[in-house]
Scaffold this motif. Structure first.
Motif: not given
Length: 112
Positions: A37-41, A75-76, A80-81, A107-109
């Motif tokens: 994960c490099t970014d979340r916004r 959004k989910n 979670h990340v 999906k993220i496991i």
């Protein structure tokens, strides 16, 4: 001028049709692998529905996988990340007839 506009419409329809055909004829497979994960916004959005403006929020997470940047609007997953963390993920891999690949995180496991 009208001839140019008609030509543009024909070109756009052809391009959209060709893109749809390529996607439909792509080979799809699923793999489980590590993504970073490099970014979340959160991004503010504004959509016009007739004469009414509707605002909302897009939750965008950006991952790196095999040198590719994958943006995900979910959004989910956003909830979670964390940035600069690695995750095991289920990834959809599409391969076009010309060999070009594209990736989509399903999906993220788990966090690694």
């Amino acid at each position: 001028m009208a001839g140019g506009a008609s030509l543009l419409v024909v070109f756009l329809i052809g391009t959209i049709g060709f893109s749809a055909w390529l996607t439909a004829t792509a080979k799809h497979e699923y793999v489980t692998d590590t993504v970073y994960c490099t970014d979340r916004r959160k991004e503010q959005t504004m959509t016009l529905a007739g004469t009414v403006a509707v605002s909302g929020i897009k939750y965008v997470s950006t991952f790196k996988y095999k040198g590719e940047k994958i943006k995900l609007k979910d959004k989910n997953i956003y909830n979670h990340v964390k940035i600069n963390k690695k995750y095991r993920a289920k990834i959809k891999v599409g391969t076009y007839k010309n060999g070009t690949k594209w990736y989509e995180i399903q999906k993220i496991i788990a966090e690694k």
